[in-house]
Write an enzyme that holds these catalytic residues in place. Structure first.
Site, PDB file in Angstrom:
ATOM      1  N   HIS A  32      -0.752  15.539  65.450  1.00  0.00           N
ATOM      2  CA  HIS A  32       0.639  15.939  65.700  1.00  0.00           C
ATOM      3  C   HIS A  32       1.132  16.748  64.501  1.00  0.00           C
ATOM      4  O   HIS A  32       0.648  16.562  63.393  1.00  0.00           O
ATOM      5  CB  HIS A  32       1.545  14.709  65.833  1.00  0.00           C
ATOM      6  CG  HIS A  32       1.388  13.973  67.115  1.00  0.00           C
ATOM      7  ND1 HIS A  32       2.398  13.816  68.018  1.00  0.00           N
ATOM      8  CD2 HIS A  32       0.325  13.332  67.664  1.00  0.00           C
ATOM      9  CE1 HIS A  32       1.977  13.110  69.057  1.00  0.00           C
ATOM     10  NE2 HIS A  32       0.721  12.803  68.864  1.00  0.00           N
ATOM     11  N   GLU A  76       1.881   5.405  64.251  1.00  0.00           N
ATOM     12  CA  GLU A  76       0.418   5.308  64.338  1.00  0.00           C
ATOM     13  C   GLU A  76      -0.252   5.056  62.984  1.00  0.00           C
ATOM     14  O   GLU A  76      -1.340   5.536  62.727  1.00  0.00           O
ATOM     15  CB  GLU A  76      -0.182   6.542  65.018  1.00  0.00           C
ATOM     16  CG  GLU A  76       0.104   6.568  66.514  1.00  0.00           C
ATOM     17  CD  GLU A  76      -1.006   7.212  67.343  1.00  0.00           C
ATOM     18  OE1 GLU A  76      -2.147   7.317  66.879  1.00  0.00           O
ATOM     19  OE2 GLU A  76      -0.706   7.598  68.488  1.00  0.00           O
TER      20      GLU A  76
END
Lengths: 406, 406
Positions: free
Chosen positions: A272, A49
């Protein structure tokens, strides 16, 4: 490390959640990630990402000193978001883009535009060849009714096949990434069973971090608390997996995760948690061979389970292909009727009634719009059917082979 | 063949030109191809342009006796058109779809819809592992002004990379297919140089068939004679390439091509000629290693040449991305202006003039149409730029490595 028969490798893996204009405090977090990576001095950094190439370039400039080798994997409209930083020279790279990755019309999810892929980099440390894979699979937006499960399973299958076919000359295989699957999900069992990869969390001698190794935790200020309600501890969807192929042995000495905001900071690196593994690689007397961790009858069960889910997806895709094809035909029929009506009016068959030009035009444009849209959808679902069918057949072939073995 | 230290492998390769509703005498030719393959009893059959799965099924039924193992590679909207028939068990398969393959709006060419790919099947004969690749690259519609050259070069590069990364455990590598490149084209030199594959035609001890090994010849009643005017003998674009990787040696004993219509028949098998090779595989004392046939300084020249062409494509794609983006913005501007005019009319600012509803609607629909189309094009060219850029950078890295070697 050179000359030492045992090698210690420190690996860092993180889904950075760096979506331009959308992710909160993105630039600040990218700075923080860069600073921490420079201080910590890992051997290998696997990121997901990192959607903007500018963020990658910023990291590259900052990390050039400690990680002189790096690679950014470009793919799709937005990109794959994948990149690797390494202390050791990258000898070769390859990208494999998954054949299915959600739907272009699900704009609110956007996975389709990302060109999700698996990236491979090959590095050699003290004569040991490492095949390093980094990936990010399709997100799971609703666990109860997961419309993307068949696509994620196709991705897990393609990931496993890609690893199997490209790692035959490797000594050690390492996979890091956000797999968007819980440890007991069928996709993870399929991937591990079919490649023989071991889960660093399950194998680690020492562990430190979020309970159960979770990487999406309620404690992180960026996570959606309502989504994590059924999982009070959080969920584990980011992994480091590994195996030794030839005459080497790999052990996970230590596994760590970050736990929300780092000490002295008010912001975590991402939504995360990062996964950090210390692996111990040692040459052993005899070749280990490409062993599968899952016993074959169990593997057959997993492949059967996955194949059933892919079959469900296949039937749904066939239904959507049929519906969109029918819609396109209906729109074409409407256009033909309109053309006949217009010809009739031109030929003076309208019995003196004024011709409703505006409504006629609006209707025609509507029909053209539906025709184009439905045709596009039909083509897309045709492709989806092809890929699901192909995966289902490959799984059938593997099952046949597994069953034929004595 | 078992137990014999030398192995003889007969390989058949053909672009079947089997487009439903478009290719002339398709069903008759598929029948003929099936009959001939059944009679001839090759070891391995590599086919391209079998677009219809029904044609594949027909062939499969007919050939089941002599070629009990087969695989059809599904991909894209229409399919990859690739399939393999084998006398020996297929152990595993993998498909890699090329990241670039023409343009969706070039409907008259249609390559984009085919999902062009390279298919890999692995077979084992007498303990020797064969990695068999079958592929079909983007067609060349105009040699003087070949708009698809950068895409075909990206495909040739991805093909070479895929072969390099997946063939490391193979003893023998074999590639058959319609590469849509003349033998001296940069793409062929790149593929051969970067993989070390040898051209069966150039290496064959005996040759029989069309002059210069041509596979698209004026003598074939289905070829377009005007396209072949600059090449009175025809052109060679279908190949069988091979190499031995480990301690094996491969020689091409004989190469044949068909020559238009077969004796006693009034119709050729396809618009392409088939290529048939008899290969002699023998174990040799010492490992040959993965040698490249092209000397490294020459390889560097080829990669530089290919990179220049990819760069030309990159700049064209960037220009198209810019133009389509600008067009989308203009359409959006027009829509905004229209919205303002409509709001003005609703607020009674139209000074009593009748509002031109019909022209207004037509203009709005035109603007919406252009906006959608230009946005789609912009997204497509963004993806194209990404992949060309990525290939150019990979080539740059390879050049750097080649130049750094002593």
């Amino acid at each position: 490390m050179e000359g030492d028969p045992a090698l210690r490798l420190r690996v860092f893996d993180l889904n950075c959640w760096a979506i331009r204009y959308l992710s909160k405090r993105r630039q600040e977090r990218i700075q923080l990630i860069g600073d921490m990576l420079r201080q910590e001095d890992f051997d290998l950094v696997l990121l997901q990402e990192v959607w903007s190439e500018l963020d990658y370039s910023d990291l590259n400039v900052k990390l050039g000193g400690c990680y002189p080798f790096s690679h950014y994997f470009r793919s799709g409209v937005i990109g794959s978001g994948l990149c690797v930083f390494s202390r050791f020279p990258i000898l070769d790279t390859l990208l494999y883009q998954y054949s299915l990755n959600g739907y272009p019309y699900m704009l609110q999810h956007g996975d389709w535009f990302c060109g999700k892929s698996v990236g491979l980099v090959i590095i050699k440390i003290s004569g040991i060849i490492f095949n390093i894979y980094v990936t990010h699979l399709h997100a799971e937006y609703c666990r109860e009714k997961d419309a993307y499960l068949p696509h994620r399973l196709v991705q897990a299958w393609e990931l496993a096949q890609f690893i199997r076919h490209t790692s035959k000359a490797a000594d050690v295989v390492l996979l890091g990434g956000d797999l968007n699957m819980h440890p007991e999900d069928v996709g993870i069992r399929l991937l591990r069973g079919w490649t023989g990869l071991r889960d660093a969390f399950a194998e680690a001698t020492r562990f430190e971090g979020c309970e159960d190794g979770c990487t999406l935790v309620p404690n992180n200020c960026f996570t959606d608390k309502s989504e994590l309600l059924p999982f009070p501890l959080g969920i584990r969807i980011d992994y480091i997996l590994y195996k030794a192929i030839s005459s080497f042995m790999v052990k996970c000495e230590e596994l760590k995760t970050t736990t929300g905001a780092a000490p002295g900071m008010d912001v975590p690196f991402s939504d995360h948690e990062a996964v950090m593994a210390t692996l111990h690689v040692q040459r052993q007397g005899q070749a280990a061979g490409a062993t599968l961790t899952t016993a074959e009858p169990m593997l057959a069960d997993v492949v059967t389970e996955a194949r059933t889910e892919v079959g469900v997806g296949l039937r749904a895709a066939q239904q959507q292909r049929y519906s969109s094809g029918r819609m396109a035909l209906l729109a074409l029929l409407l256009l033909l009727l309109q053309a006949m009506a217009a010809l009739g009016a031109l030929a003076g068959l309208d019995a003196g009634q004024p011709f409703p030009k505006l409504s006629f035009c609006l209707l025609a444009f509507l029909a053209i719009g539906i025709l184009l849209l439905a045709t596009g959808l039909h083509l897309f679902h045709t492709m989806e059917v092809k890929m699901l069918h192909s995966t289902e057949e490959q799984m059938r072939m593997v099952l046949q082979t597994l069953q034929e073995r004595p």
